[in-house]
Design a protein around this motif. Structure first.
Motif, mmCIF file in Angstrom:
data_model
loop_
_atom_site.group_PDB
_atom_site.id
_atom_site.type_symbol
_atom_site.label_atom_id
_atom_site.label_comp_id
_atom_site.label_asym_id
_atom_site.label_seq_id
_atom_site.Cartn_x
_atom_site.Cartn_y
_atom_site.Cartn_z
ATOM 1 N N PRO A 89 0.834 -1.213 0.000
ATOM 2 C CA PRO A 89 0.000 0.000 0.000
ATOM 3 C C PRO A 89 0.869 1.264 0.000
ATOM 4 O O PRO A 89 2.085 1.171 -0.084
ATOM 5 N N TRP A 90 0.228 2.424 0.090
ATOM 6 C CA TRP A 90 0.902 3.729 0.149
ATOM 7 C C TRP A 90 1.547 4.129 -1.182
ATOM 8 O O TRP A 90 2.485 4.928 -1.233
ATOM 9 N N ALA A 91 1.044 3.644 -2.304
ATOM 10 C CA ALA A 91 1.719 3.867 -3.592
ATOM 11 C C ALA A 91 1.884 5.345 -3.945
ATOM 12 O O ALA A 91 2.915 5.743 -4.481
ATOM 13 N N ASN A 172 2.076 2.132 14.678
ATOM 14 C CA ASN A 172 3.083 1.329 13.976
ATOM 15 C C ASN A 172 2.778 1.193 12.487
ATOM 16 O O ASN A 172 3.689 1.084 11.664
ATOM 17 N N GLY A 173 1.475 1.205 12.155
ATOM 18 C CA GLY A 173 1.095 1.100 10.743
ATOM 19 C C GLY A 173 1.599 2.277 9.939
ATOM 20 O O GLY A 173 2.031 2.122 8.788
ATOM 21 N N LYS A 178 6.064 4.501 6.155
ATOM 22 C CA LYS A 178 7.270 5.204 5.723
ATOM 23 C C LYS A 178 8.254 4.246 5.061
ATOM 24 O O LYS A 178 8.949 4.607 4.101
ATOM 25 N N THR A 179 8.294 3.019 5.575
ATOM 26 C CA THR A 179 9.154 1.998 4.960
ATOM 27 C C THR A 179 8.663 1.659 3.565
ATOM 28 O O THR A 179 9.450 1.541 2.612
ATOM 29 N N ILE A 184 8.895 2.156 -2.426
ATOM 30 C CA ILE A 184 8.280 2.566 -3.697
ATOM 31 C C ILE A 184 9.148 3.598 -4.407
ATOM 32 O O ILE A 184 9.259 3.609 -5.643
ATOM 33 N N ALA A 185 9.804 4.461 -3.637
ATOM 34 C CA ALA A 185 10.669 5.496 -4.220
ATOM 35 C C ALA A 185 11.876 4.906 -4.939
ATOM 36 O O ALA A 185 12.491 5.572 -5.784
#
Length: 233
Positions: A89-91, A172-173, A178-179, A184-185
């Motif tokens: 997730p977090w794309a 923690n999620g 951030k990880t 993705i970066a």
């Protein structure tokens, strides 16, 4: 004196015979050794899997549709047996360099859902449980009833609530987010839309609905799922 000559001749024949036997034994041992390596190679190939990564946003409708309708097939057609599935997730999220907070493309609700899914992905390592959890969340997101996740997802899957709630409530999620964002970066090329589906480090871009074809094409193992025989005809 004929007798000594006969003894010498017999001795030479015996030495030659022993030399030939030893050479044949060495050749056999060498062949057996190489055959063993061949078996190791075949065993390695038999267990070789294709890396399938799906980068997505939790409130992206096309992502949810892909996860719910397309990705689920890999569990029904046994494609999962040749796949290392990674859900990310977090794309389209990014970290604010000033206060280190995370902003999500579809707002705070998406950041919250991304955090929930991050906790699930990191608490349970079995890929089928990971998928079921994310699938449940995405199904609720499409329905517009994501607030019911405790009753619908945790209860439905029968998973322990305490570690999951602790992960989410302690933030923690978000830290896991951030990880993911950093991961993705590092992608080359970077995602230009979502879902961004990558097979063995190669994005399939707009053809993501046909990801199974690319998985079968990339597979180099020995045991081929039946679905691949159909897709690669």
């Amino acid at each position: 004196m004929v007798f000594p000559k006969l003894v010498i001749t017999i001795a030479l024949i015996l030495v030659l015979f022993l030399f030939i036997c030893e050479s044949q034994g060495a050749s056999y041992a060498s062949a057996s050794h190489n055959a063993g390596h061949g078996a190791d190679i075949n065993t390695s190939l038999a267990h070789q899997k294709v890396n399938l990564s799906v980068y997505y946003d939790s409130l992206c409708k096309t992502c949810a549709k892909f996860i719910i309708e397309d990705l689920r097939d890999i569990f029904g057609n046994n494609l999962i047996s040749i796949v290392n599935l990674q859900l990310v997730p977090w794309a389209n999220a990014y970290v604010n360099n000033t206060n280190k907070s995370i902003s999500c493309q579809n707002g705070p609700d998406e950041c919250e859902l991304n955090s929930l899914e991050s906790c699930a992905l990191n608490l349970w390592s079995k890929v089928d449980i990971q998928y079921q959890f994310v699938n449940c969340f995405e199904f609720l997101a499409i329905k517009g009833t994501i607030k019911e996740w405790k009753e619908e997802c945790l209860n439905q899957l029968g998973l322990p609530k305490e570690p999951f709630l602790n992960c989410f409530n302690m933030g923690n999620g978000t830290e896991l987010g951030k990880t993911y964002i950093n991961q993705i970066a590092q992608l080359d090329p970077p995602p230009s839309f979502v879902p961004w589906v990558v097979v063995n480090n190669q994005p399939v871009e707009k053809d993501y609905a046909n990801f199974a074809h690319y998985v079968c094409k990339a597979y180099r193992g020995v045991v081929v799922p039946g679905v691949c025989n159909t897709l690669l005809k």
